[in-house]
Design an enzyme around this catalytic site. Structure first.
Site, PDB file in Angstrom:
ATOM      1  N   ASP A  85       1.035  -1.360   0.005  1.00 14.88           N
ATOM      2  CA  ASP A  85       0.049   0.042  -0.117  1.00 14.88           C
ATOM      3  C   ASP A  85       0.825   1.208   0.183  1.00 14.88           C
ATOM      4  O   ASP A  85       2.069   1.285   0.299  1.00 14.88           O
ATOM      5  CB  ASP A  85      -0.844  -0.046   1.131  1.00 14.88           C
ATOM      6  CG  ASP A  85      -0.227   0.156   2.487  1.00 14.88           C
ATOM      7  OD1 ASP A  85       0.827  -0.724   2.553  1.00 14.88           O
ATOM      8  OD2 ASP A  85      -0.527   0.853   3.545  1.00 14.88           O
ATOM      9  N   ASP A 114       8.698   4.232  -0.753  1.00 19.37           N
ATOM     10  CA  ASP A 114       7.991   3.603   0.306  1.00 19.37           C
ATOM     11  C   ASP A 114       6.624   2.956  -0.451  1.00 19.37           C
ATOM     12  O   ASP A 114       5.739   3.427  -0.353  1.00 19.37           O
ATOM     13  CB  ASP A 114       7.488   4.652   1.172  1.00 19.37           C
ATOM     14  CG  ASP A 114       6.912   4.166   2.521  1.00 19.37           C
ATOM     15  OD1 ASP A 114       7.133   2.954   2.657  1.00 19.37           O
ATOM     16  OD2 ASP A 114       6.271   4.894   3.147  1.00 19.37           O
ATOM     17  N   GLU A 146      -0.169  -1.362   5.566  1.00 19.70           N
ATOM     18  CA  GLU A 146       0.976  -1.069   6.660  1.00 19.70           C
ATOM     19  C   GLU A 146       0.715   0.360   6.994  1.00 19.70           C
ATOM     20  O   GLU A 146       0.876   0.612   8.126  1.00 19.70           O
ATOM     21  CB  GLU A 146       2.199  -1.533   6.011  1.00 19.70           C
ATOM     22  CG  GLU A 146       3.302  -1.285   7.013  1.00 19.70           C
ATOM     23  CD  GLU A 146       3.952   0.150   7.177  1.00 19.70           C
ATOM     24  OE1 GLU A 146       4.750   0.448   8.177  1.00 19.70           O
ATOM     25  OE2 GLU A 146       3.643   1.017   6.349  1.00 19.70           O
ATOM     26  N   GLU A 147       0.438   1.251   6.154  1.00 19.81           N
ATOM     27  CA  GLU A 147       0.458   2.672   6.614  1.00 19.81           C
ATOM     28  C   GLU A 147      -0.545   3.041   7.435  1.00 19.81           C
ATOM     29  O   GLU A 147      -0.748   4.081   8.052  1.00 19.81           O
ATOM     30  CB  GLU A 147       0.191   3.453   5.154  1.00 19.81           C
ATOM     31  CG  GLU A 147       1.613   3.273   4.089  1.00 19.81           C
ATOM     32  CD  GLU A 147       2.762   3.733   4.437  1.00 19.81           C
ATOM     33  OE1 GLU A 147       3.037   4.494   5.581  1.00 19.81           O
ATOM     34  OE2 GLU A 147       3.812   3.961   3.834  1.00 19.81           O
ATOM     35  N   GLU A 174      11.882  -1.348   4.049  1.00 25.63           N
ATOM     36  CA  GLU A 174      11.447   0.215   4.099  1.00 25.63           C
ATOM     37  C   GLU A 174      12.565   1.085   3.661  1.00 25.63           C
ATOM     38  O   GLU A 174      13.865   0.579   3.868  1.00 25.63           O
ATOM     39  CB  GLU A 174      10.917   0.474   5.608  1.00 25.63           C
ATOM     40  CG  GLU A 174       9.787  -0.063   6.069  1.00 25.63           C
ATOM     41  CD  GLU A 174       8.550   0.537   5.636  1.00 25.63           C
ATOM     42  OE1 GLU A 174       8.668   1.511   4.630  1.00 25.63           O
ATOM     43  OE2 GLU A 174       7.406  -0.116   5.909  1.00 25.63           O
TER      44      GLU A 174
HETATM   45 ZN   LIG Z   1       6.576   2.118   4.321  1.00 30.03          ZN
END
Ligand SMILES: [Zn+2]
Length: 396
Positions: A85, A114, A146-147, A174
């Site tokens: 995501d 990212d 994840e965000e 990351e």
């Molecule tokens: Zn990330």
């Protein structure tokens, strides 16, 4: 084929794949199944086996794919992990955020650093792993959401536990400019809702002001924040060294002369150790239920206080003898260890016994911003790490 040609090909392939990945608009909370299908197809063609786990509506998917060892040894499997995501885009981009655009030495696009850059590298390198005489399994772990407080990964982790995958070395790509990150605080976010009884302000005793009880709750939070400072661990690696707590907002009330029946408080805490999170919540819940709610119910029995968990991103603890850090250090020659202020899925993997490191291409400086980019050279560095992992994963 010369080595140079091969590495050029791998680099070109990573750029091509990254371009494809950026075109999937996988904003957190939205359907990421097309992107997952794309990744799964690439890996399947190379002989990988895979399984998927889903959210309740089955529109968001985690993929876990495996290239099996040809000559199994006692080496721990490697997990290459990334979230699929991306954060939403705001106005002001110089290019279309969902069309990868190369300018000079940079590739622009939402998710470039990212963290679709890392995922692209792993997919570009997968054909090399599939041809190698691997003596350990290589796993590819691609998660959703994840965000938004790591919603996807825990579902995958549950499945890994069921399947007995609880050992291994996990690299979470990351953006760290390929530096080793081996710890971060947890990040727990909550909203607490207060419901009392509305009334005329001239008769406060006949109503239950949600705003006033919320204020007392906030005061308790601030009092507990001081306790968290006192609990600061010796030799803490974090700045500040203790668990922090912050009130993000208080929302309630409609007029000067009306007793507010509704109010809510947004707050978060970043625990340096899990016990602080447990301590804080226990003290707070006790106060809310035994003191505040008891008082509220004396006037209005249907009063309520409800604490909603928005997300609890597990902290990532430093492990001085980390296999994952050692592996990456040996390959990059960089022995430094750093901590960061952002949260990742690392703590979740660590929790089930998987040695984990955060290390990936691109810089967090560009993440979540307008005109997000990755310096192309970072992709090369990442491919070279993946090549090093190959070297550590073949039998002689
Ligand atoms: Zn990330």
């Amino acid at each position: 084929m010369s080595t140079e040609n091969t590495s050029d090909q791998l680099f070109n392939s990573s750029v091509k794949i990254l371009t494809d990945l950026i075109a999937f608009k996988t904003i957190s909370g939205e359907d990421n199944s097309s992107l997952i299908h794309y990744c799964d197809e690439i890996l399947k063609k190379l002989g990988a086996t895979s399984f998927k786990t889903f959210d309740d509506e089955k529109k968001r998917v985690n993929l876990f794919a495996t290239l099996k060892a040809k000559h199994p040894s006692n080496k721990k499997p490697i997990i290459l992990s990334g979230h699929t995501d991306v954060v939403p885009v705001s106005k002001g981009w110089s290019t279309d955020p969902f069309v990868a655009t190369i300018k000079n030495d940079k590739l622009f696009g939402r998710g470039a650093c990212d963290m679709k850059g890392f995922i692209a590298c792993t997919l570009a390198f997968a054909p090399v792993y599939s041809k190698a005489n691997l003596d350990r399994d290589i796993h590819f772990s691609y998660t959703f959401d994840e965000e938004t407080a790591c919603i996807g990964a825990p579902i995958l982790i549950e499945e890994l536990k069921k399947r007995g995958v609880k050992d291994g070395i996990c690299i979470i790509g990351e953006p760290t400019n390929m530096k080793i990150i081996d710890a971060h605080k947890g990040c727990y976010e909550y909203t607490t809702y207060f419901e009392g009884l509305a009334g005329h302000s001239s008769a406060p005793h006949k109503g239950v002001s949600a705003v006033e009880y919320a204020s007392r709750y906030v005061n308790k939070l601030i009092e507990l924040r001081e306790k968290l400072k006192e609990r600061s661990p010796k030799n803490s690696i974090f700045d500040p060294p203790h668990s922090t707590l912050s009130i993000g907002g208080i929302f309630g009330g409609i007029a000067h002369n009306v007793i507010a029946d509704k109010c809510h408080v947004n707050w978060e805490t970043r625990p340096v150790v899990k016990e602080d999170g447990v301590f804080l919540n226990a003290e707070l819940d006790k106060y809310a239920n035994e003191v505040l709610l008891t008082d509220m119910k004396k006037v209005f029995p249907n009063s309520s206080i409800t604490k909603k968990i928005i997300g609890e991103v597990t902290g990532f603890d430093r492990d001085k003898k980390s296999n994952a850090c050692e592996l990456v250090s040996n390959l990059t020659g960089d022995n430094t260890r750093e901590v960061v202020s952002f949260g990742t899925e690392a703590g979740l993997f660590q929790e089930i016994g998987i040695s984990t490191v955060v290390c990936g291409p691109g810089s967090i400086e560009q993440a979540h911003k307008i005109d997000e980019f990755i310096v192309l050279d970072e992709l090369k560095k990442c491919l070279s790490l993946l090549n090093g992992i190959k070297g550590q994963s073949i039998s002689n």
